[in-house]
Design a protein around this motif. Structure first.
Motif, PDB file in Angstrom:
ATOM      1  N   SER A 294       0.884  -1.143   0.164  1.00 29.58           N
ATOM      2  CA  SER A 294       0.120   0.053  -0.094  1.00 29.58           C
ATOM      3  C   SER A 294       0.668   1.249  -0.025  1.00 29.58           C
ATOM      4  O   SER A 294       2.199   1.315   0.273  1.00 29.58           O
ATOM      5  N   LYS A 319     -12.399   6.356  -4.787  1.00 29.12           N
ATOM      6  CA  LYS A 319     -12.905   5.049  -4.065  1.00 29.12           C
ATOM      7  C   LYS A 319     -13.614   4.513  -5.030  1.00 29.12           C
ATOM      8  O   LYS A 319     -13.472   3.397  -4.961  1.00 29.12           O
ATOM      9  N   GLU A 328      -9.308  -3.551  -2.772  1.00 29.48           N
ATOM     10  CA  GLU A 328      -9.554  -2.819  -1.620  1.00 29.48           C
ATOM     11  C   GLU A 328      -9.660  -1.119  -1.582  1.00 29.48           C
ATOM     12  O   GLU A 328      -8.973  -0.530  -2.436  1.00 29.48           O
ATOM     13  N   PRO A 330      -9.394   2.619  -0.533  1.00 27.05           N
ATOM     14  CA  PRO A 330      -8.542   3.615   0.014  1.00 27.05           C
ATOM     15  C   PRO A 330      -9.096   3.740   1.520  1.00 27.05           C
ATOM     16  O   PRO A 330     -10.359   4.032   1.774  1.00 27.05           O
ATOM     17  N   GLN A 331      -8.056   4.172   2.342  1.00 22.69           N
ATOM     18  CA  GLN A 331      -8.468   4.413   3.713  1.00 22.69           C
ATOM     19  C   GLN A 331      -8.067   5.863   4.214  1.00 22.69           C
ATOM     20  O   GLN A 331      -7.108   6.131   3.574  1.00 22.69           O
ATOM     21  N   SER A 333      -7.470   8.978   6.739  1.00 28.68           N
ATOM     22  CA  SER A 333      -7.284   9.261   8.062  1.00 28.68           C
ATOM     23  C   SER A 333      -7.174  10.861   8.193  1.00 28.68           C
ATOM     24  O   SER A 333      -6.255  11.534   7.407  1.00 28.68           O
ATOM     25  N   VAL A 341      -4.157   9.513   3.354  1.00 35.10           N
ATOM     26  CA  VAL A 341      -4.795   8.461   2.254  1.00 35.10           C
ATOM     27  C   VAL A 341      -3.984   7.387   2.218  1.00 35.10           C
ATOM     28  O   VAL A 341      -3.031   7.549   1.601  1.00 35.10           O
ATOM     29  N   LYS A 342      -4.363   6.238   2.539  1.00 38.04           N
ATOM     30  CA  LYS A 342      -3.667   5.106   2.164  1.00 38.04           C
ATOM     31  C   LYS A 342      -4.266   4.255   0.836  1.00 38.04           C
ATOM     32  O   LYS A 342      -5.601   3.837   1.027  1.00 38.04           O
TER      33      LYS A 342
END
Length: 349
Positions: A294, A319, A328, A330-331, A333, A341-342
């Motif tokens: 990632s 997204k 998967e 993006p995450q 924070s 953003v991961k």
């Protein structure tokens, strides 16, 4: 155009061959020793002929039944109705074929007195092969159902792919005008400040858009190519803000053999610049950090007084693109000091 004939010549020859093979094999179950002498074969050749005729008649009649039903009642769309009609059709077609083949066989050997037709014997003889008809029909049903299920699966996959490509195209169309608008705003401000820098910026911008045009029809691109593109993008922005105002750093693994949606990193960097103050007194620090499979894009938070009304478009776009790639998501924070953003790095398809 669908053929109106239930069988091609190749299929007819195939069933003749299978029926001939069955004609040779069936008598072996009750008179195996007869196969080893000419005298024995002379005793069972009529049994072989009978088995051949019954097998061919039932196979072709069941095939005709399947052909007629396939044209009107699909197993996938009308399973209950198809099963009922299947049983009725097999009973009628296979029984009729069995009865006619019995009559033909006994006529060839002069064993029927048409003045006193042996209805009871013919009907009884026709019933036994009918059960074979059900077995043959089970083969046709299995083959037909699996074939159509596979065709439907392929068709559904094609429709899903077309839908995916259509949605991705729409999402990209949202990005390109958005970035062009920001670029022209930057250029407008720069023109009044320094003509030479503006000319250099225009040349860099042309190289930038050449890459955009090259990747606009790609689902993913090599991470290394996207990374080089981002470095060019940072240089464009540093032309405007200055290297002290916009500070950029990377912490990456060497030779990362990954892919990434095109323009994904540019979108995140553009968001950081658009929503945060960036000056020599308040430098904007952007980091790209690789963490296994990632990538984390992080910037310090120093929000502009006037926030863009399009704040969430870019992240929602990103997204959705990962969702369409069935990857998967993006995450995001967001704390008091940093926004990150991961995003997943994708394996090569």
């Amino acid at each position: 155009m669908e053929s109106s004939s239930p069988y091609s010549r190749k299929e007819i020859l195939k069933w003749i061959g299978i029926s001939a093979l069955l004609g040779l094999i069936v008598p072996a179950f009750y008179s195996f020793e007869s196969y080893w002498t000419l005298q024995g074969l002379s005793k069972i050749w009529d049994d072989m002929l009978y088995s051949f005729m019954m097998s061919l008649g039932i196979s072709l009649s069941v095939g005709l039944n399947e052909h007629l039903l396939d044209r009107r009642f699909s197993w996938l769309e009308h399973p209950g109705k198809r099963l009922i009609l299947e049983i009725i059709g097999i009973s009628l077609f296979a029984f009729s074929a069995s009865f006619l083949m019995n009559v033909l066989f006994f006529t060839l050997f002069g064993m029927i007195d048409y003045s006193n037709f042996p209805w009871k014997i013919m009907l009884n003889n026709a019933l036994i092969p009918l059960y074979v008809g059900y077995v043959v029909s089970a083969f046709f049903i299995s083959r037909g159902f699996l074939s159509r299920a596979k065709a439907e699966a392929v068709r559904a996959e094609k429709l899903q792919t077309e839908k995916y490509r259509s949605e991705v195209r729409i999402l990209r169309d949202q990005l390109n005008p958005h970035f062009l608008f920001n670029s022209l705003n930057i250029l407008t401000n720069m023109v009044y400040e320094d003509a030479d820098r503006s000319a250099a910026y225009i040349r860099q911008l042309s190289r930038f858009y050449r890459y955009v045009l090259e990747v606009q029809d790609e689902d993913t691109v090599e991470f290394e190519l996207e990374l080089q593109f981002i470095r060019d993008y940072i240089q464009l922005q540093q032309e405007r803000f200055g290297t002290n105002a916009l500070q950029y750093s990377e912490k990456l693994f060497p030779n990362s053999d990954f892919h990434i949606p095109p323009l994904a990193l540019q979108l995140l960097l553009e968001n950081a610049l658009k929503h945060n103050r960036c000056s020599s007194t308040e430098p904007l620090k952007i980091e790209i950090i690789q963490e296994g499979n990632s990538l984390m894009i992080r910037n310090n938070i120093q929000k502009r007084t006037a926030q863009s009304e399009h704040l969430g478009i870019g992240l929602s776009n990103l997204k959705r693109r990962y969702e369409l790639l069935k990857a998967e998501l993006p995450q995001i924070s967001n704390n008091d000091s940093h926004f990150s953003v991961k995003i997943p790095l994708l394996s090569k398809a």
